[in-house]
Design a protein around this motif. Structure first.
Motif, PDB file in Angstrom:
ATOM      1  N   UNK A   1       0.817  -1.227   0.000  1.00  0.00           N
ATOM      2  CA  UNK A   1       0.000   0.000   0.000  1.00  0.00           C
ATOM      3  C   UNK A   1       0.847   1.273   0.000  1.00  0.00           C
ATOM      4  N   UNK A   2       2.050   1.188   0.544  1.00  0.00           N
ATOM      5  CA  UNK A   2       2.826   2.413   0.726  1.00  0.00           C
ATOM      6  C   UNK A   2       3.989   2.580  -0.251  1.00  0.00           C
TER       7      UNK A   2
ATOM      8  N   UNK B   1      11.612   6.204   1.696  1.00  0.00           N
ATOM      9  CA  UNK B   1      11.466   6.771   0.343  1.00  0.00           C
ATOM     10  C   UNK B   1      10.273   6.158  -0.389  1.00  0.00           C
ATOM     11  N   UNK B   2       9.947   4.930  -0.060  1.00  0.00           N
ATOM     12  CA  UNK B   2       8.701   4.301  -0.504  1.00  0.00           C
ATOM     13  C   UNK B   2       8.537   4.261  -2.018  1.00  0.00           C
TER      14      UNK B   2
ATOM     15  N   UNK C   1       8.280   1.448  -9.062  1.00  0.00           N
ATOM     16  CA  UNK C   1       8.747   2.319 -10.148  1.00  0.00           C
ATOM     17  C   UNK C   1      10.208   2.019 -10.427  1.00  0.00           C
TER      18      UNK C   1
ATOM     19  N   UNK D   1       5.634   2.581  -3.840  1.00  0.00           N
ATOM     20  CA  UNK D   1       5.289   2.658  -5.257  1.00  0.00           C
ATOM     21  C   UNK D   1       6.253   1.809  -6.073  1.00  0.00           C
TER      22      UNK D   1
ATOM     23  N   UNK E   1      14.648   4.255 -10.024  1.00  0.00           N
ATOM     24  CA  UNK E   1      14.875   5.104  -8.860  1.00  0.00           C
ATOM     25  C   UNK E   1      15.926   4.493  -7.943  1.00  0.00           C
TER      26      UNK E   1
END
Lengths: 280, 280, 280, 280
Positions: free
Chosen positions: A143-144, A164-165, A148, A146, A151
């Protein structure tokens, strides 16, 4: 479930070097591997050795003096995931753990559980059942954080990702491992081939030791848990690196493909809250 | 050489907890351990297990619900250091290394050799003989890093120490391990009891794999290499921690004493440039 | 409110060095400072300069060649805290901020707001009113971070504290600053003398820019907000360090005392949810 | 020397956001800027403000609700570099430094000079003349750090680069700044437009405060020192960021071009050991 997997990896060689690959599917009582073919162009000398810690097979390769080298690997794999009801997935007291499990209680380079102790206890400390703790960890990450690309780097650790999530499967897995260990639940990093992963690549997720089983969890929710073939388990990405290189050479690119050989494949619910799945 | 060692460790227990100690001298063909006594006040349940990776013995202890607990350990140890002339301490090709050695080529939490690659090659890359490389590493650390307590913490790694250049035996050892691995020489962290260490405490140094031997080095130059008893070897301080605790308890203090039982003890030259020493 | 403050600082001097102290109470329209006395034994040459960025007064001191030096400073301070109802403490659009405020939107060494963006938005992003956001930040820190000395070091930053959740006033303040900036609220680090701080020492807290005011917050809840005298504000502890030393000298110890000169002092509610307090 | 510069920057806007650009050439007695044009498509509201710390001009822009926005900036610049013989470039005692210079003695986020103290003193501490120290720093970086794109990130600091020894102009400049400050020489980060930079982009180098002058150094040796136009100086890349964004938008790409308007341009020796160059 049956999979056919193929990998191509290409390196530019500046001078005579060594490469250790951990891309061979793991062989065990519960996972059969056959029709393995490993080819290098141009020819190289190579040997296969088992791991000294964690579970993996290593291919040690000496590459010639210059130019480029391509590795092509293919294999077929069949395994059977075990379904375990949640009430069996309980805490195991440390004195009852085998030594091979105890080592997965300790912090490691990318899973600094000693620095996550308070965070883990504030967030998950009031959950009583061990399996419920781990699914709370799995869901919190999903849920927290991302998903991607581009990065995180090879320096990124669970300590970075918790704040940093953002990251990829490697980062999701490291964070899952680290949070479990911070809760005194042994956890290890799992690498494998995954059916339906988009884009196709190696995959990583994590296993927690519950009720005497290594139970598989994937916070990315990207693939069915029973659609994977195990390559390696270890403390973290350091111990299970797909390729380690020594000498003067540069990685160019790799391709992974995973094909289903099982017409009747039925994906399990990767985010089940009532049962766990285990390959071990 | 014969030593008598004693340790006292005291913890304040807030609630029922587990402690894993790695303070027992390692038993091997080349190191005998006898008259071992381990006492806990108040009484605890405990068991001993060998390591799953690295080399160590672990004492797993369940401590009672509250109050304070004191562990007292004593033992006698006899070992024999092997002297090996430098010309035998050559590079070993990766394909000739056992799997138990290969794992010490990889970076680890406190020994991030992958980040030290260029530094190591700029500083030591032009030295040809493997043993000479390691003594150059040993000497560079000794000359540049200040031995000072109270600066480094449990977070401090070789990547910090290479620039901050201050620390204790743990930091000196991590940096030695990391620089060797950056030069493709397997290296591991060594913990032990050391005769003549001032102030008396556990000690740490490092081993490099040269010519098929694990050769011992100590950049602190504080003790004679043949005045030590091995406790553990592993990837770094994470894998060889003297004590790991799980639960709610606080470390209070510890005392270590090391007594020589050998009237004819002759210290070797710990900074020899012509021969290496090995306990393994 | 009126305070009398005294500080003693002792250094061991190895060779001729320079020290920059930022311990003088800040002088402004809203804070009067008188009866200042600064003494050094043995005598030194010194001068006072204002800051080039942030708000502080600096004492630049050249210390003699060897031995030890003691600084003794005392002063009386009077200031008046302004009470502002929460409905006035609104977001200010960036184009309406003065340049001296805009700089406090940026990340800084110990307040890496760029790395806390997702954490801050997940936790506080759904709160609409700017003042309510900051009190949610203040309260989250108070509830989750344990006040404990001896854990954090001069390397510890907000990025560490947000996960490790233990520290002292400096760490609480850095985290408050970093979270506000991650929410696009300018925030700065505040150092001061604090009445009733136990044990007596310098104190640090943070200010957020709301409705055109620098509003003071203290997540430690250790002192009344109106019982402080401002020393400095700046980007973080780097810019407001009580002492910066250049040369070869060692800090020995310091003592701080703060005495109330105001018989009718009434502490405000430092954790108010309906009004803010400002010294500026 | 006369330059014509143009920049294009493109952002994808998810929702109404703010952007602060620091790409306008700095205006001073020694640098004239004319024919400035700044255009945004679609139209935006914007304003220009000077810096509160460091030296820069900021363009604060509010971008519309959605879609993409393109900024196009162009200007002509003329400046004159001052040549100063090395014997004038001496150490300045701290009490003789202006407050605006003193702040560049302190560590900053990307230039952690406090952690480089021993490294700097071991490597450069025995050099007596201040200018010679800085050219030794400049040359050490040039010889040891590999210029390579795609390795460092926005997290990379001087503390990383000193050991990893790979990076781009930003990393070279941060390391130069940090090493000078560790030697008690004020140093600041310089951003600018650079003639002949390949590939064309913004450039960064560093200035050291010597003999009362801000003297320019460029460890990359990629451009002539007198072929630059100053944009900003500040503590490090945090304080001089080309673009800071607040809100929900994504950077797409940028283009920079620099054209020489001076037919008789004669590049100076950027690695001179006998004289320094200053724009200030």
């Amino acid at each position: 479930m049956k999979l056919a997997v193929t990998v191509k990896m290409k390196y530019e060689i500046i001078s005579s070097s060594s490469v250790i690959l951990s891309i061979l599917p793991f062989k065990s009582d519960t996972q059969k591997v056959w029709d393995e073919a490993f080819e290098a162009v141009p020819g190289v000398t190579m040997q296969e050795v088992p791991a000294a810690a964690g579970e993996k097979r290593m291919k040690i390769i000496e590459v010639p003096d210059a130019g480029s080298v391509t590795f092509a690997f293919s294999a077929k794999v069949e395994n059977q995931i075990q379904t375990i009801p949640s009430h069996q997935l309980v805490d195991v007291a440390i004195p009852l753990m085998p030594a091979s499990v105890i080592r997965y209680l300790h912090p490691s380079r990318y899973c600094q559980s000693d620095r996550l102790y308070k965070f883990a206890h504030h967030k998950f400390g009031n959950i009583h059942h061990a399996f419920d703790k781990v699914i709370a960890v799995r869901d919190w990450i999903h849920e927290n954080v991302e998903y991607r690309g581009g990065y995180s780097t090879s320096h990124t650790s669970a300590f970075d990702t918790i704040t940093e999530q953002v990251g990829v499967c490697r980062d999701f897995a490291h964070l899952g491992v680290a949070l479990c260990r911070a809760l005194t639940i042994p956890a290890r990093y799992f690498t494998g081939y995954a059916y339906q992963l988009q884009p196709s690549d190696f995959h990583a997720c994590f296993e927690a030791y519950l009720g005497g089983h290594w139970v598989l969890f994937d916070s990315t929710k990207m693939v069915p848990l029973n659609g994977m073939a195990k390559i390696a388990t270890g403390a973290d990405a350091t111990e299970t690196a797909f390729a380690s290189t020594f000498g003067n050479l540069h990685f160019q690119n790799h391709e992974v493909s995973v094909e289903l050989l099982d017409p009747d494949f039925e994906p399990v619910d990767s985010f089940s809250t009532t049962q766990g799945y285990s390959f071990s």
